[in-house]
Design an enzyme around this catalytic site. Structure first.
Site, mmCIF file in Angstrom:
data_model
loop_
_atom_site.group_PDB
_atom_site.id
_atom_site.type_symbol
_atom_site.label_atom_id
_atom_site.label_comp_id
_atom_site.label_asym_id
_atom_site.label_seq_id
_atom_site.Cartn_x
_atom_site.Cartn_y
_atom_site.Cartn_z
ATOM 1 C CB SER A 162 -0.885 -0.002 1.249
ATOM 2 O OG SER A 162 -1.531 1.237 1.446
ATOM 3 C CE1 TYR A 175 -4.314 -1.954 5.189
ATOM 4 C CE2 TYR A 175 -3.174 0.089 4.660
ATOM 5 C CZ TYR A 175 -3.878 -1.034 4.260
ATOM 6 O OH TYR A 175 -4.130 -1.235 2.916
#
Length: 270
Positions: A162, A175
């Site tokens: 990401s 995350y």
């Protein structure tokens, strides 16, 4: 060394929705047989119904070695090998500053996003090592110098990182940690297996129009809800899952045989 006269096989985790679903659909459009894997078996079956090529739907919990091993076994029993894999299964976690974040949330997010990728690589690579290298178009590479000649691959894998694996994001430490970890795992696997004809790369997308984004919006701290994400990107919009899928399929293809250990940021100019 074999030439590719049969339909290639792609395995997609997180294939029941979002980027995973779009990637499975794109693989099928390109002629791949598909193994669509998701913790939600019904959603995987729904994706399977969208494909125009042979496929199977498999329920998988990527945090469990036995489940991941069973997924790879099912793929090989049905299709004989795995040519490409997209390890796209992931979770967004909850949102809080580090001092307020529950420890169990860190463990859960790392388990899915980081350990899950590691386990998928472990069993996908083990299978690929047993496969003969395949050259899809030998004539294309016949007149190239030996150092550049495409000698065939046993498999190509793309992991879902990401943009949050490249820069810090407030309220999102588990995350971010998991997606930074994916890049380290990706580069390590690429180095370890480059000479075996297995390529491993990663994609780093930004905000993408998926069900995960809807869940993220609902979990954000109140002062961040309702923000206009489009203003962050020079292109003036967020990404479509199909745009990420195109990048995944390109990285898995024979178009980039010298590309391994790389991460591709897909960020609309950000």
């Amino acid at each position: 060394m074999a030439t590719n006269t049969r339909k290639s096989v792609a395995l997609v985790t997180g294939g029941g929705s979002g980027i995973g679903r779009a990637t499975a659909v794109r693989f099928a459009e390109l002629g791949y047989s598909c193994v669509v894997a998701d913790i939600d078996e019904q959603s995987a079956k729904e994706t399977l119904g969208m494909l125009q090529t042979p496929g199977i739907a498999v329920q998988v919990d990527v945090t469990m070695a036995t489940s991941v091993e069973a997924m790879v076994t099912a793929a090989v029993q049905r299709f004989g090998r795995i040519d490409c894999a997209f390890n796209g299964a992931g979770t967004e976690g909850s949102y809080a500053k580090i001092a307020d974040h529950p420890e169990e949330e860190f463990d859960r997010v790392m388990g899915v996003n980081a350990k899950g990728v590691w386990l998928c690589l472990k069993y996908e690579i083990a299978q690929m090592l047993q496969q003969e290298p395949v050259v899809s178009d030998p004539a294309r590479w016949a007149d190239k110098p030996d150092v550049c000649r495409f000698r065939g691959v046993r498999g190509s894998i793309v992991n879902a990182s990401s943009q949050a694996g490249l820069v810090g994001h407030p309220y999102n430490s588990p995350y971010c940690a998991s997606k930074w970890a994916v890049l380290g795992i990706t580069e390590t696997a690429a180095v370890e297996y480059a000479k075996d004809g297995i390529r491993v790369n990663a994609v780093c997308p930004v905000v993408t129009a998926t069900p995960m984004l809807d869940r993220i919006k609902a979990k954000l701290p109140p002062h961040l809800r309702g923000q206009d994400y489009t203003k962050f990107f020079p292109v003036g919009r967020i990404a479509a899952p199909e745009e990420i899928a195109e990048a995944v399929c390109w990285l898995c293809s024979d178009a980039c045989p010298f590309t391994t250990g790389e991460h591709l940021k897909i960020a609309g100019g950000m």
